[in-house]
Design a protein around this motif. Structure first.
Motif, short mmCIF file in Angstrom:
data_model
loop_
_atom_site.label_atom_id
_atom_site.label_comp_id
_atom_site.label_asym_id
_atom_site.label_seq_id
_atom_site.Cartn_x
_atom_site.Cartn_y
_atom_site.Cartn_z
N ASP A 333 0.87 -1.58 6.59
CA ASP A 333 1.88 -2.06 5.47
C ASP A 333 2.88 -1.68 4.78
OD1 ASP A 333 2.77 -4.35 4.30
OD2 ASP A 333 1.15 -4.89 3.10
N ILE A 334 4.46 -1.74 5.40
CA ILE A 334 5.36 -1.31 4.62
C ILE A 334 6.24 -1.72 3.89
CG2 ILE A 334 5.30 1.03 6.43
CD1 ILE A 334 7.73 -0.38 7.83
N ASP A 335 5.89 -2.52 3.50
CA ASP A 335 6.27 -3.61 2.73
C ASP A 335 7.27 -3.42 1.31
OD1 ASP A 335 6.59 -5.90 4.76
OD2 ASP A 335 5.09 -7.11 4.14
N GLU A 336 6.05 -3.13 0.67
CA GLU A 336 5.99 -2.33 -0.49
C GLU A 336 6.35 -0.49 -0.12
OE1 GLU A 336 6.88 -4.06 -2.58
OE2 GLU A 336 6.72 -5.30 -2.12
N VAL A 337 6.90 -0.26 0.71
CA VAL A 337 6.24 1.64 0.44
C VAL A 337 8.50 1.85 0.90
CG1 VAL A 337 5.81 3.15 2.00
CG2 VAL A 337 4.34 1.63 1.46
N CYS A 338 7.52 3.17 0.40
CA CYS A 338 9.56 3.35 0.27
C CYS A 338 8.99 4.59 1.34
CB CYS A 338 10.69 4.00 -1.06
SG CYS A 338 10.79 2.82 -1.74
#
Length: 500
Positions: A333-338
């Motif tokens: 899950d990379i929705d809230e990842v930089c």
């Protein structure tokens, strides 16, 4: 010999460089052994993975390729061919987004691996010491070797023997000063013998008398491993130098100054001071190419950051999608990842994780967005504190450079040696006003490059126009000469007829 060189020798042969910063290392993957990444269902292989011109595809849709087979041919001198990272079928060739700050795409070759170990290699040359250095250099070119420290400059070009600038010292760069990254560290610990063998090949090719492996002192196990490998190889005039940990010690010109005491002048190359600098991973790739006939098809990448459940050092085939690599390390899950490509000091934020890993990929760092945003500060006016100039390893004046770039005074910025900036980020790191200095420098360099291209185009257009005018004038003169000759011939004919 200058006073600095004399002092350098008297102090034991290790000096330092101007500026630099001490940054938190955060190398939590330093003790993680290298793992092999499983093959992705599809590999997206860019035809340009180096500084220079893009390659031309040699395969077409439907072709079956073997691992190591050349699939894109270099068309210019400043280029390196591309090889298949796995055996499988070419399913399409089209533009696809790649890892680049612009977010733009390039032609890519899509390969569906079949899971077989079918490979295509060149003839191994264990007798490399009996071969001509030019022959070895051509092998390096054919195998697509580029600088794996991040610059991805075609390696064979740096191996040219120049009678006017002979190489005295070859430096293997094992500094790896960027925080978080540990790929070179693990290579030196686990594959020191292959790195040293590559060093021997490189030294033979350029005819260097002295060889130095530079490693920062925060990697004692790597220092020990390489020293042991040098002893086993019985290389003469070769040594390991442990350096104090300081960023950006791994930058080429700064490392050369630290090791040799020589400064590479602005606009010049290391060869002009008798030095060749190569990354330890590049040295290993040269060994594999020469002694095993293996083209460059994969590399070790550090995957780390607070958003990665299972950080580590992974051997990754080129063309592997970043999304697949992160998922294999537990981050789905990379929705809230930089995600940062490279290290935190010189790396770039990825606009998308649906991009392929390439030869320039030495690290992928994933951080929770809220942490990244909390570290960002609003840009404030410069307070003229001078900290940026104190830490600049190239002795520039970053605050003035940024002013010129911000105000579109690009010619003025060039006069202040804008292109000497190595974009290490030290100035931005220490700036109390949170000015993104490096971003202004990159903007200025880009605009100056655009101006130079426009000037070159205008100059070429002028030259073409002048050449056309000269051609038309020559044709006019030729026509006039033909008319004159025709008149003279007619006059002679009339005179002859009158005489009859």
């Amino acid at each position: 010999m200058g006073l600095k060189r004399i002092w350098h020798r008297l102090s034991g042969g290790v000096g330092g460089f101007h500026g630099g910063v001490d940054v938190p290392q955060n190398k939590r993957t330093a003790d993680r052994p290298i793992e092999q990444l499983p093959l992705s269902p599809v590999l997206i292989v860019p035809v340009k993975q180096h500084i220079g011109e893009a390659c031309a595809p040699l395969v077409k849709v439907g072709d079956y390729v073997r691992r190591g087979q050349k699939i894109a041919q270099a068309e210019g001198y400043l280029a390196a061919p591309v090889h298949a990272p796995a055996a499988g079928k070419v399913v399409k060739i089209e533009e696809h987004r790649i890892i680049h700050p612009s977010g733009l795409g390039l032609p890519c070759i899509f390969i569906e691996p079949d899971g077989s170990d079918a490979a295509e290699t060149l003839t191994p040359w264990p007798d490399w010491a009996e071969r001509d250095p030019g022959e070895l250099r051509e092998r390096v070119r054919m195998c697509g070797i580029v600088g794996l420290g991040g610059a991805v400059f075609p390696t064979f070009i740096k191996l040219v023997r120049d009678q006017h600038h002979p190489i005295e010292t070859i430096i293997l760069n094992g500094v790896e000063c960027e925080p978080y990254l540990t790929t070179d560290h693990r290579l030196m610990v686990e594959q020191a013998d292959e790195i040293v063998a590559g060093l021997a090949v490189l030294r033979y090719m350029v005819g260097a008398r002295e060889a130095v492996v530079a490693i920062e002192d925060n990697k004692p196990d790597a220092i020990e491993a390489v020293r042991a490998a040098l002893a086993r190889a019985k290389l003469t005039h070769a040594r390991v130098v442990g350096l104090p940990t300081r960023y950006p010690q791994g930058s080429e010109k700064q490392l050369i100054e630290t090791i040799t005491g020589r400064q590479v002048p602005a606009g010049r190359l290391p060869m002009h001071v008798g030095v060749l600098c190569q990354n330890v991973a590049t040295a290993r790739a040269v060994y594999r190419a020469v002694c095993h006939g293996e083209p460059l098809t994969e590399r070790v990448i550090t995957v780390s950051g607070d958003a990665v459940p299972n950080p580590g050092n992974v051997r990754v085939p080129f063309g592997t999608p970043v999304r697949f690599l992160l998922a294999e390390r537990g981050l789905t899950d990379i929705d809230e990842v930089c995600v940062i490509h490279g290290g935190p000091m010189m790396g770039e934020y990825l606009r998308s994780v649906d991009v392929p890993v390439a030869k320039a990929s030495n690290g992928l760092l994933a951080f929770h967005s809220e942490r990244v945003f909390s570290l960002r500060q609003q840009e404030q006016p410069c307070i003229r504190c001078g900290h940026c100039g104190e830490v600049c390893p190239v002795n520039l004046v970053p605050n003035l450079l940024a002013d010129h770039c911000r105000n579109d005074a690009f010619e003025r910025a060039e006069q202040y040696q804008l292109f000497d900036c190595i974009e290490c980020g030290c100035c931005s790191y220490v700036c109390p006003a949170s000015i993104p200095l490096v971003h202004y420098f990159r903007y200025g360099k880009g605009q100056l490059a655009k101006i130079r291209r426009a000037e070159q185009f205008a100059e070429e257009s002028r030259m073409r126009s002048e050449a056309r005018e000269r051609r038309l004038e020559r044709e006019k003169q030729k026509k006039a000469a033909r008319r004159q000759r025709a008149k003279q011939l007619a006059r002679k004919t009339d005179d002859a007829g009158g005489a009859d």
